[in-house]
Design a protein around this motif. Structure first.
Motif, mmCIF file in Angstrom:
data_model
loop_
_atom_site.group_PDB
_atom_site.id
_atom_site.type_symbol
_atom_site.label_atom_id
_atom_site.label_comp_id
_atom_site.label_asym_id
_atom_site.label_seq_id
_atom_site.Cartn_x
_atom_site.Cartn_y
_atom_site.Cartn_z
ATOM 1 N N SER A 50 2.565 4.195 -0.921
ATOM 2 C CA SER A 50 2.639 5.938 -1.402
ATOM 3 C C SER A 50 3.645 6.740 -1.501
ATOM 4 C CB SER A 50 0.773 6.167 -1.722
ATOM 5 O OG SER A 50 0.927 7.482 -2.249
ATOM 6 N N ALA A 62 5.865 10.465 1.661
ATOM 7 C CA ALA A 62 4.289 9.536 1.583
ATOM 8 C C ALA A 62 3.431 9.223 2.971
ATOM 9 C CB ALA A 62 6.579 8.326 2.134
ATOM 10 N N ASN A 63 3.427 8.356 2.268
ATOM 11 C CA ASN A 63 2.737 7.284 3.829
ATOM 12 C C ASN A 63 2.905 6.478 4.445
ATOM 13 O OD1 ASN A 63 2.105 5.468 2.313
ATOM 14 N ND2 ASN A 63 -0.065 5.159 1.197
ATOM 15 N N ASP A 102 8.214 15.718 -5.443
ATOM 16 C CA ASP A 102 7.859 16.622 -5.904
ATOM 17 C C ASP A 102 9.174 18.171 -5.883
ATOM 18 O OD1 ASP A 102 5.540 17.047 -6.602
ATOM 19 O OD2 ASP A 102 5.482 17.073 -4.390
ATOM 20 N N ARG A 118 5.361 10.429 -2.987
ATOM 21 C CA ARG A 118 5.557 11.154 -4.235
ATOM 22 C C ARG A 118 7.037 11.950 -4.209
ATOM 23 N NH1 ARG A 118 1.224 14.707 -6.489
ATOM 24 N NH2 ARG A 118 2.318 16.004 -7.597
ATOM 25 N N GLY A 129 5.036 4.025 3.180
ATOM 26 C CA GLY A 129 6.031 4.341 1.716
ATOM 27 C C GLY A 129 7.340 4.769 2.319
ATOM 28 N N ASP A 188 8.119 5.237 -12.333
ATOM 29 C CA ASP A 188 6.905 5.526 -12.009
ATOM 30 C C ASP A 188 6.457 4.300 -11.924
ATOM 31 O OD1 ASP A 188 6.849 8.514 -13.217
ATOM 32 O OD2 ASP A 188 6.391 7.367 -15.314
ATOM 33 N N LEU A 211 6.425 5.165 -8.156
ATOM 34 C CA LEU A 211 6.509 6.394 -7.222
ATOM 35 C C LEU A 211 4.901 7.508 -7.873
ATOM 36 C CD1 LEU A 211 9.560 8.181 -8.110
ATOM 37 C CD2 LEU A 211 8.820 7.513 -6.385
ATOM 38 N N ASP A 212 4.155 7.939 -7.429
ATOM 39 C CA ASP A 212 2.491 8.903 -7.090
ATOM 40 C C ASP A 212 3.374 9.890 -8.795
ATOM 41 O OD1 ASP A 212 1.566 6.979 -5.956
ATOM 42 O OD2 ASP A 212 1.072 8.523 -4.065
ATOM 43 N N ALA A 213 2.608 9.803 -9.242
ATOM 44 C CA ALA A 213 2.472 11.202 -10.187
ATOM 45 C C ALA A 213 2.843 12.031 -9.748
ATOM 46 C CB ALA A 213 0.972 11.098 -10.934
ATOM 47 N N GLY A 214 4.317 12.670 -10.509
ATOM 48 C CA GLY A 214 4.955 14.391 -9.650
ATOM 49 C C GLY A 214 5.318 14.801 -10.241
ATOM 50 N N ASP A 236 0.532 -1.317 0.016
ATOM 51 C CA ASP A 236 0.145 0.001 -0.154
ATOM 52 C C ASP A 236 0.956 1.222 -0.126
ATOM 53 O OD1 ASP A 236 -2.507 -1.522 -0.300
ATOM 54 O OD2 ASP A 236 -2.296 -1.694 1.984
#
Length: 90
Positions: free
Chosen positions: A24, A38-39, A28, A26, A42, A68, A71-74, A22
Motif C-alpha cells: 500500500s 507506505a506500509n 500526496d 500513497r 509498500g 492508480d 498507488l492508493d487514492a491520493g 499487500d
C-alpha cells in the motif's frame, strides 16, 4: 540488519515492475512538497525496485510508472522512478 533478496535480471527489453502483494503506497502532493507514505510491504517493494534499477545491467533512462494500479487514492499524480546516468547532480 542483513537482508538477502532475489531480484529479476534485466533482460535488455523491458523494465520489470517489482511489487508486493499487500503493498500500500500513497502519494500526496501540494504546498511545495510530495509525501510518499507506505506500509511495510509498500516500502519493501519500492526498495527492491530501487535496487533493481541501480544494477549495472540496467541502463540510464529505464523507468517504472506507478499509477492508480499501484498507488492508493491520493494526489491524482503518477510516480515515475527513472535511472539516470552517474555523474554530478543536475
Amino acid at each position: 540488519m542483513k537482508i538477502t533478496l532475489e531480484l529479476p535480471d534485466y533482460d535488455g527489453r523491458a523494465t520489470d515492475v517489482i511489487w508486493e502483494e499487500d503493498a500500500s503506497v500513497r502519494l500526496d502532493a501540494g504546498h511545495g512538497e510530495v509525501v510518499l507514505s507506505a506500509n511495510r510491504a509498500g516500502l519493501t517493494a519500492l526498495a527492491k525496485q530501487m535496487l533493481y534499477l541501480a544494477d549495472e545491467s540496467v541502463p540510464a533512462g529505464c523507468h517504472v510508472h506507478y499509477d492508480d494500479a499501484f498507488l492508493d487514492a491520493g494526489a491524482g499524480v503518477e510516480l515515475i522512478v527513472e535511472k539516470r546516468a552517474d555523474g554530478p547532480r543536475a
